[in-house]
Design a protein around this motif. Structure first.
Motif, PDB file in Angstrom:
ATOM      1  N   GLU A   1       0.835  -1.176   0.000  1.00  0.00           N
ATOM      2  CA  GLU A   1       0.000   0.000   0.000  1.00  0.00           C
ATOM      3  C   GLU A   1       0.877   1.235   0.000  1.00  0.00           C
ATOM      4  OE1 GLU A   1      -2.445  -0.223   3.495  1.00  0.00           O
ATOM      5  OE2 GLU A   1      -0.865   0.526   4.795  1.00  0.00           O
ATOM      6  N   ARG A   2       0.277   2.319  -0.430  1.00  0.00           N
ATOM      7  CA  ARG A   2       0.986   3.597  -0.452  1.00  0.00           C
ATOM      8  C   ARG A   2       0.040   4.638   0.115  1.00  0.00           C
ATOM      9  NH1 ARG A   2       3.615   7.091  -5.451  1.00  0.00           N
ATOM     10  NH2 ARG A   2       4.990   8.310  -4.103  1.00  0.00           N
ATOM     11  N   THR A   3       0.348   5.069   1.300  1.00  0.00           N
ATOM     12  CA  THR A   3      -0.539   5.983   2.011  1.00  0.00           C
ATOM     13  C   THR A   3      -0.181   7.422   1.693  1.00  0.00           C
ATOM     14  OG1 THR A   3       0.935   5.831   3.920  1.00  0.00           O
ATOM     15  CG2 THR A   3      -0.962   4.367   3.875  1.00  0.00           C
ATOM     16  N   GLY A   4      -1.201   8.216   1.386  1.00  0.00           N
ATOM     17  CA  GLY A   4      -0.990   9.638   1.141  1.00  0.00           C
ATOM     18  C   GLY A   4      -0.106   9.934  -0.032  1.00  0.00           C
ATOM     19  N   GLY A   5       0.030   8.980  -0.929  1.00  0.00           N
ATOM     20  CA  GLY A   5       0.849   9.205  -2.108  1.00  0.00           C
ATOM     21  C   GLY A   5       2.323   9.325  -1.828  1.00  0.00           C
TER      22      GLY A   5
END
Lengths: 115, 115
Positions: free
Chosen positions: A68-72
């Motif tokens: 996952e990649r949170t907040g870009g």
């Protein structure tokens, strides 16, 4: 930051445990890639994030792998129920997407050892 | 699917001499990028040189140059005046156009520069 950073640098775990590997891309880079480098092999693509688009998961070897990649920005690669064949160096790269080609900048990798 | 083949697992060269690393690839694409990356023991992947397939002129970067033969799908790297700091793994890689897509890597060539 000055470059792509990854943590931990090394991780030793027991077979069957879950692990999380972290990647901090270069600030402002919109694209992020995960690759796996097994012993004696080249780098193998795992997953690719581009901005807010759905990630390209076509390289993930099994459903035990997710990312996952949170907040870009920061990305986490999770391997569930680790197996010995998961032992490898996991490399992250980031790039901006302003032109038709942008260099991928790599982090130093996380060496994962599954006992 | 694209494949990249490096047929020389290991090579060595005397300091100040010239060495050529081989790479062949297979693709049905007409436009693409080719790369050589260097990976020293620190594991940090460093871009050495890039070639756009639509350019007939071979790329050069200081002591590094390539021999790009599109019809033969060959992309070799020449290192002139080899230095001890050139000791590393060298990976040939392919990227489809437009850019900003995952790299496809060969298995690498371990180069040792001998004093």
């Amino acid at each position: 930051g000055a470059g792509v950073s990854q943590s931990p640098s090394n991780k030793v775990t027991e077979k069957g445990k879950d692990v999380e590997l972290r990647c901090d891309p270069i600030s402002g880079h919109t694209a992020l890639y995960w690759y796996r480098q097994s012993l004696g092999q080249g780098l193998e693509f795992l997953i690719y994030f581009q901005g807010n688009s759905a990630p390209d998961k076509s390289g993930l070897p099994s459903d035990r792998f997710s990312a996952e990649r949170t907040g870009g920005s920061v990305s986490t690669l999770t391997i569930q129920r680790t197996q010995q064949e998961d032992s490898a160096v996991y490399l992250c790269a980031s790039t901006d997407s302003l032109g038709s080609y942008n260099e991928q900048f790599f982090g130093p990798g996380t060496r994962l050892t599954v006992l | 699917a694209q494949t990249v083949t490096q047929s020389q697992p290991e090579m060595s060269v005397q300091e100040a001499e010239t060495v050529t690393l081989s790479c062949t690839y297979d693709t049905s694409e007409n436009n693409y990028y080719l790369f050589w990356y260097k990976q020293p023991p620190s594991r940090q992947m460093i871009l050495v040189i890039r070639q756009e397939a639509y350019k007939q002129q071979n790329a050069t970067e200081n002591r590094f140059s390539v021999n790009f033969q599109k019809a033969a799908k060959s992309f070799s790297l020449k290192i002139s005046d080899s230095q001890l700091g050139d000791t590393a793994m060298y990976f040939c890689a392919f990227m489809k156009m437009p850019g900003n897509t995952p790299l496809v890597f060969g298995k690498g060539t371990r180069l040792s520069v001998i004093a």
